[in-house]
Design a protein around this motif. Structure first.
Motif, PDB file in Angstrom:
ATOM      1  N   MET A   1      14.722   1.481   2.292  1.00 23.40           N
ATOM      2  CA  MET A   1      13.569   1.068   1.644  1.00 23.40           C
ATOM      3  C   MET A   1      13.679   0.810   0.084  1.00 23.40           C
ATOM      4  O   MET A   1      14.176   1.723  -0.626  1.00 23.40           O
ATOM      5  N   GLY A   2      13.253  -0.418  -0.344  1.00 24.44           N
ATOM      6  CA  GLY A   2      13.617  -0.403  -1.853  1.00 24.44           C
ATOM      7  C   GLY A   2      12.347   0.187  -2.697  1.00 24.44           C
ATOM      8  O   GLY A   2      11.398   0.656  -2.169  1.00 24.44           O
ATOM      9  N   ARG A   3      12.483   0.178  -4.054  1.00 24.28           N
ATOM     10  CA  ARG A   3      11.790   1.035  -4.760  1.00 24.28           C
ATOM     11  C   ARG A   3      10.235   0.209  -4.938  1.00 24.28           C
ATOM     12  O   ARG A   3       9.471   0.829  -4.945  1.00 24.28           O
ATOM     13  N   ARG A   4      10.505  -1.079  -5.027  1.00 25.93           N
ATOM     14  CA  ARG A   4       9.263  -2.210  -4.823  1.00 25.93           C
ATOM     15  C   ARG A   4       8.370  -1.745  -3.584  1.00 25.93           C
ATOM     16  O   ARG A   4       7.297  -1.660  -3.660  1.00 25.93           O
ATOM     17  N   SER A   5       8.972  -1.734  -2.461  1.00 23.23           N
ATOM     18  CA  SER A   5       8.220  -1.499  -1.260  1.00 23.23           C
ATOM     19  C   SER A   5       7.368   0.006  -1.302  1.00 23.23           C
ATOM     20  O   SER A   5       6.253   0.296  -0.853  1.00 23.23           O
ATOM     21  N   ILE A   6       8.221   0.990  -1.793  1.00 22.09           N
ATOM     22  CA  ILE A   6       7.527   2.255  -2.220  1.00 22.09           C
ATOM     23  C   ILE A   6       6.289   2.278  -3.189  1.00 22.09           C
ATOM     24  O   ILE A   6       5.242   2.899  -2.780  1.00 22.09           O
ATOM     25  N   LEU A   7       6.468   1.349  -4.230  1.00 28.56           N
ATOM     26  CA  LEU A   7       5.173   1.011  -4.959  1.00 28.56           C
ATOM     27  C   LEU A   7       3.916   0.444  -4.472  1.00 28.56           C
ATOM     28  O   LEU A   7       3.024   0.894  -4.617  1.00 28.56           O
ATOM     29  N   VAL A   8       4.432  -0.630  -3.520  1.00 35.80           N
ATOM     30  CA  VAL A   8       3.489  -1.131  -2.801  1.00 35.80           C
ATOM     31  C   VAL A   8       2.641  -0.306  -2.041  1.00 35.80           C
ATOM     32  O   VAL A   8       1.557  -0.492  -2.134  1.00 35.80           O
ATOM     33  N   ALA A   9       3.313   0.426  -1.262  1.00 35.26           N
ATOM     34  CA  ALA A   9       2.734   1.257  -0.166  1.00 35.26           C
ATOM     35  C   ALA A   9       1.878   2.273  -1.084  1.00 35.26           C
ATOM     36  O   ALA A   9       0.825   2.720  -0.615  1.00 35.26           O
ATOM     37  N   THR A  10       2.532   3.079  -2.041  1.00 34.81           N
ATOM     38  CA  THR A  10       1.819   3.879  -2.916  1.00 34.81           C
ATOM     39  C   THR A  10       0.223   3.497  -3.501  1.00 34.81           C
ATOM     40  O   THR A  10      -0.644   3.696  -3.504  1.00 34.81           O
ATOM     41  N   ALA A  14      -3.503   4.428  -2.744  1.00 35.66           N
ATOM     42  CA  ALA A  14      -4.296   5.008  -3.788  1.00 35.66           C
ATOM     43  C   ALA A  14      -5.716   4.118  -3.720  1.00 35.66           C
ATOM     44  O   ALA A  14      -6.724   4.466  -4.153  1.00 35.66           O
ATOM     45  N   THR A  15      -5.497   2.898  -3.390  1.00 34.58           N
ATOM     46  CA  THR A  15      -6.535   1.867  -3.411  1.00 34.58           C
ATOM     47  C   THR A  15      -7.456   1.988  -2.476  1.00 34.58           C
ATOM     48  O   THR A  15      -8.795   2.236  -2.558  1.00 34.58           O
ATOM     49  N   ALA A  16      -6.902   2.363  -1.195  1.00 30.74           N
ATOM     50  CA  ALA A  16      -7.948   2.734  -0.182  1.00 30.74           C
ATOM     51  C   ALA A  16      -8.752   3.963  -0.384  1.00 30.74           C
ATOM     52  O   ALA A  16      -9.735   4.191   0.117  1.00 30.74           O
ATOM     53  N   ALA A  17      -7.976   5.100  -0.664  1.00 34.01           N
ATOM     54  CA  ALA A  17      -8.482   6.374  -1.171  1.00 34.01           C
ATOM     55  C   ALA A  17      -9.764   6.076  -2.100  1.00 34.01           C
ATOM     56  O   ALA A  17     -10.838   6.702  -2.076  1.00 34.01           O
ATOM     57  N   ALA A  18      -9.332   5.342  -3.137  1.00 31.44           N
ATOM     58  CA  ALA A  18     -10.341   5.093  -4.176  1.00 31.44           C
ATOM     59  C   ALA A  18     -11.744   4.379  -3.411  1.00 31.44           C
ATOM     60  O   ALA A  18     -12.690   4.773  -3.913  1.00 31.44           O
ATOM     61  N   ALA A  19     -11.274   3.242  -2.964  1.00 30.03           N
ATOM     62  CA  ALA A  19     -12.594   2.564  -2.197  1.00 30.03           C
ATOM     63  C   ALA A  19     -13.399   3.611  -1.065  1.00 30.03           C
ATOM     64  O   ALA A  19     -14.554   3.677  -0.982  1.00 30.03           O
TER      65      ALA A  19
END
Length: 160
Positions: A1-10, A14-19
């Motif tokens: 898995m690439g670095r970009r995929s990890i950033l998107v998932a994170t 974070a957005t779901a937790a904040a909402a």
């Protein structure tokens, strides 16, 4: 898995937790008006005490009183007004329903009655008379509530 995929998932987590946190905070601020009954949920004992307590009767009012639940309007489309010499009011509860009665000059009369869930009112003798009664009919059982005045207070009595 690439670095970009990890950033998107994170970012998504974070957005779901904040909402979720913002939604919970908003519900807490709004309080009972959305999530519960205003004034809280009452126990069966509190409801029986409230029904047993006499209701204050407004003085100096004119016109017809509103029709109580379970009652019908008098002929001509107007509601029956309470008598001027109303006595003590008292509530009664059975598994089949509840009723409020009062003693007055003409005897006892049923002020209101309401069947419990799953029951219906089969018969009513509203009064005023020496005794009044209401019968609540359920799918498997029937409850009859008979009330008489003893002194100036309505009292539930056994059926004759």
């Amino acid at each position: 898995m690439g670095r970009r995929s990890i950033l998107v998932a994170t970012g998504w987590v974070a957005t779901a937790a904040a909402a979720t946190l913002i939604g919970l905070g908003a519900i807490r601020l709004v309080g009972e008006s959305i999530t519960g009954t205003p004034g809280g949920v009452r126990s069966e004992a509190e409801i029986e005490r409230a029904l047993a307590a006499p209701e204050p009767t407004p003085t100096g009012t004119t016109g017809a009183a509103p029709t109580a639940p379970g009652t019908s309007a008098a002929p001509g489309g107007t509601s029956a007004a309470p008598s001027a010499s109303s006595g003590v009011r008292r509530g009664f509860a059975t598994d089949g329903g509840t009723a409020v009665a009062e003693c007055g000059v003409g005897g006892v009369r049923l002020v209101s009655w309401a069947p419990a869930q799953g029951y219906r009112v089969r018969d009513v003798d509203r009064g005023p008379d020496d005794d009044v009664e209401v019968t609540f009919q359920g799918p498997t059982r029937e409850y009859e509530l008979k009330v008489r005045c003893i002194g100036s207070e309505p009292v539930s009595v056994a059926d004759d």
